[in-house]
Design a protein around this motif. Sequence first.
Motif, PDB file in Angstrom:
ATOM      1  N   HIS A  51      33.190  30.390  35.097  1.00  0.00           N
ATOM      2  CA  HIS A  51      32.683  29.618  34.229  1.00  0.00           C
ATOM      3  C   HIS A  51      31.043  29.623  33.314  1.00  0.00           C
ATOM      4  O   HIS A  51      30.591  28.760  33.416  1.00  0.00           O
ATOM      5  CB  HIS A  51      33.131  28.199  34.573  1.00  0.00           C
ATOM      6  CG  HIS A  51      34.549  27.861  34.806  1.00  0.00           C
ATOM      7  ND1 HIS A  51      35.002  27.884  33.286  1.00  0.00           N
ATOM      8  CD2 HIS A  51      34.960  28.100  35.495  1.00  0.00           C
ATOM      9  CE1 HIS A  51      36.594  27.412  33.835  1.00  0.00           C
ATOM     10  NE2 HIS A  51      36.529  28.026  35.316  1.00  0.00           N
ATOM     11  N   VAL A  52      30.965  31.159  33.821  1.00  0.00           N
ATOM     12  CA  VAL A  52      29.914  31.341  33.290  1.00  0.00           C
ATOM     13  C   VAL A  52      29.513  32.103  31.849  1.00  0.00           C
ATOM     14  O   VAL A  52      29.309  31.791  30.615  1.00  0.00           O
ATOM     15  CB  VAL A  52      28.486  32.327  34.723  1.00  0.00           C
ATOM     16  CG1 VAL A  52      27.622  33.230  33.641  1.00  0.00           C
ATOM     17  CG2 VAL A  52      28.946  31.895  35.862  1.00  0.00           C
ATOM     18  N   ALA A  65      24.987  40.742  30.951  1.00  0.00           N
ATOM     19  CA  ALA A  65      25.735  39.992  32.228  1.00  0.00           C
ATOM     20  C   ALA A  65      26.813  40.415  32.302  1.00  0.00           C
ATOM     21  O   ALA A  65      27.067  40.979  33.923  1.00  0.00           O
ATOM     22  CB  ALA A  65      26.360  38.058  31.545  1.00  0.00           C
ATOM     23  N   TRP A  66      28.113  41.206  31.399  1.00  0.00           N
ATOM     24  CA  TRP A  66      29.437  41.682  32.794  1.00  0.00           C
ATOM     25  C   TRP A  66      28.466  43.274  32.769  1.00  0.00           C
ATOM     26  O   TRP A  66      29.008  43.694  34.012  1.00  0.00           O
ATOM     27  CB  TRP A  66      30.157  42.633  31.007  1.00  0.00           C
ATOM     28  CG  TRP A  66      31.332  42.760  31.642  1.00  0.00           C
ATOM     29  CD1 TRP A  66      31.743  44.600  30.819  1.00  0.00           C
ATOM     30  CD2 TRP A  66      32.593  42.487  32.079  1.00  0.00           C
ATOM     31  NE1 TRP A  66      32.985  44.774  31.450  1.00  0.00           N
ATOM     32  CE2 TRP A  66      33.175  43.058  32.301  1.00  0.00           C
ATOM     33  CE3 TRP A  66      33.031  41.103  32.970  1.00  0.00           C
ATOM     34  CZ2 TRP A  66      34.551  43.232  32.962  1.00  0.00           C
ATOM     35  CZ3 TRP A  66      34.103  41.314  33.699  1.00  0.00           C
ATOM     36  CH2 TRP A  66      35.059  42.126  33.701  1.00  0.00           C
ATOM     37  N   LEU A  77      34.729  39.337  39.888  1.00  0.00           N
ATOM     38  CA  LEU A  77      35.738  38.625  39.846  1.00  0.00           C
ATOM     39  C   LEU A  77      35.731  37.906  38.424  1.00  0.00           C
ATOM     40  O   LEU A  77      34.310  36.835  38.742  1.00  0.00           O
ATOM     41  CB  LEU A  77      36.730  37.925  40.979  1.00  0.00           C
ATOM     42  CG  LEU A  77      36.923  39.052  42.171  1.00  0.00           C
ATOM     43  CD1 LEU A  77      37.643  38.150  42.945  1.00  0.00           C
ATOM     44  CD2 LEU A  77      38.098  39.966  41.260  1.00  0.00           C
ATOM     45  N   THR A  78      35.957  36.744  37.395  1.00  0.00           N
ATOM     46  CA  THR A  78      35.750  36.284  36.501  1.00  0.00           C
ATOM     47  C   THR A  78      36.930  35.092  36.644  1.00  0.00           C
ATOM     48  O   THR A  78      38.164  35.306  36.056  1.00  0.00           O
ATOM     49  CB  THR A  78      35.725  36.900  35.324  1.00  0.00           C
ATOM     50  OG1 THR A  78      34.545  38.056  35.158  1.00  0.00           O
ATOM     51  CG2 THR A  78      34.999  36.497  33.767  1.00  0.00           C
ATOM     52  N   VAL A  98      36.901  33.978  25.827  1.00  0.00           N
ATOM     53  CA  VAL A  98      36.325  35.067  27.061  1.00  0.00           C
ATOM     54  C   VAL A  98      38.227  35.620  27.352  1.00  0.00           C
ATOM     55  O   VAL A  98      38.544  34.761  27.620  1.00  0.00           O
ATOM     56  CB  VAL A  98      35.772  35.432  28.261  1.00  0.00           C
ATOM     57  CG1 VAL A  98      35.719  36.454  29.325  1.00  0.00           C
ATOM     58  CG2 VAL A  98      34.222  35.333  27.775  1.00  0.00           C
ATOM     59  N   ARG A  99      38.524  37.032  27.250  1.00  0.00           N
ATOM     60  CA  ARG A  99      39.596  37.231  27.593  1.00  0.00           C
ATOM     61  C   ARG A  99      40.058  38.486  28.767  1.00  0.00           C
ATOM     62  O   ARG A  99      39.221  39.527  27.983  1.00  0.00           O
ATOM     63  CB  ARG A  99      40.589  36.371  26.874  1.00  0.00           C
ATOM     64  CG  ARG A  99      41.515  37.630  25.977  1.00  0.00           C
ATOM     65  CD  ARG A  99      42.440  37.639  25.207  1.00  0.00           C
ATOM     66  NE  ARG A  99      43.019  38.712  24.416  1.00  0.00           N
ATOM     67  CZ  ARG A  99      42.829  39.673  24.326  1.00  0.00           C
ATOM     68  NH1 ARG A  99      44.254  39.716  25.428  1.00  0.00           N
ATOM     69  NH2 ARG A  99      43.735  40.550  23.386  1.00  0.00           N
ATOM     70  N   GLU A 100      40.445  39.124  30.138  1.00  0.00           N
ATOM     71  CA  GLU A 100      41.181  39.667  30.464  1.00  0.00           C
ATOM     72  C   GLU A 100      41.867  40.705  29.683  1.00  0.00           C
ATOM     73  O   GLU A 100      43.413  39.979  29.887  1.00  0.00           O
ATOM     74  CB  GLU A 100      41.629  39.435  32.228  1.00  0.00           C
ATOM     75  CG  GLU A 100      41.332  40.990  32.439  1.00  0.00           C
ATOM     76  CD  GLU A 100      41.526  41.123  34.190  1.00  0.00           C
ATOM     77  OE1 GLU A 100      41.170  41.750  34.751  1.00  0.00           O
ATOM     78  OE2 GLU A 100      42.849  39.964  34.230  1.00  0.00           O
ATOM     79  N   VAL A 101      41.778  41.252  29.697  1.00  0.00           N
ATOM     80  CA  VAL A 101      42.666  42.736  29.030  1.00  0.00           C
ATOM     81  C   VAL A 101      42.888  44.012  29.597  1.00  0.00           C
ATOM     82  O   VAL A 101      44.476  44.260  29.228  1.00  0.00           O
ATOM     83  CB  VAL A 101      42.163  43.462  27.286  1.00  0.00           C
ATOM     84  CG1 VAL A 101      42.124  42.007  26.257  1.00  0.00           C
ATOM     85  CG2 VAL A 101      40.976  44.321  27.150  1.00  0.00           C
TER      86      VAL A 101
END
Length: 124
Positions: A51-52, A65-66, A77-78, A98-101
């Motif tokens: 949750h950043v 940041a990424w 790990l996010t 934000v979503r992982e694709v």
Amino acid sequence: MRSVFNIKAHGCGDTCLDVDPRACQGCSYVPGDVRNLPFENKQFGVAYNSHVLEHMATLEDCTAAWSELHRVAEVVLTCVPSKSSIMAWLAPEHHLWVREVALDQIEVTERQTGRVATLDALPI
């Protein structure tokens, strides 16, 4: 809510970095900013950020940041709130969706402008 019940914000791991030292009580605390981490390249096997990213003000901040997370760790790990979460919609401090694709790839959308970017982990 955590402070009412005296619940820690997150676990310690080897090093706990947060803008708020209270979140790292009892841990090896390092003050810092996720956009400019005070660690060597690949210093860690894993970097866990919870949750950043949704709190970053802009796509550019999230990109920094990424990149930094991937610079300092072999694996990142996010954890971020789902866009379908009512609580996430009600949090004014959430500036991004934000979503992982894919593995090591996220899609980031600015809530105010609708600007979208896909971020990849760049090898160091």
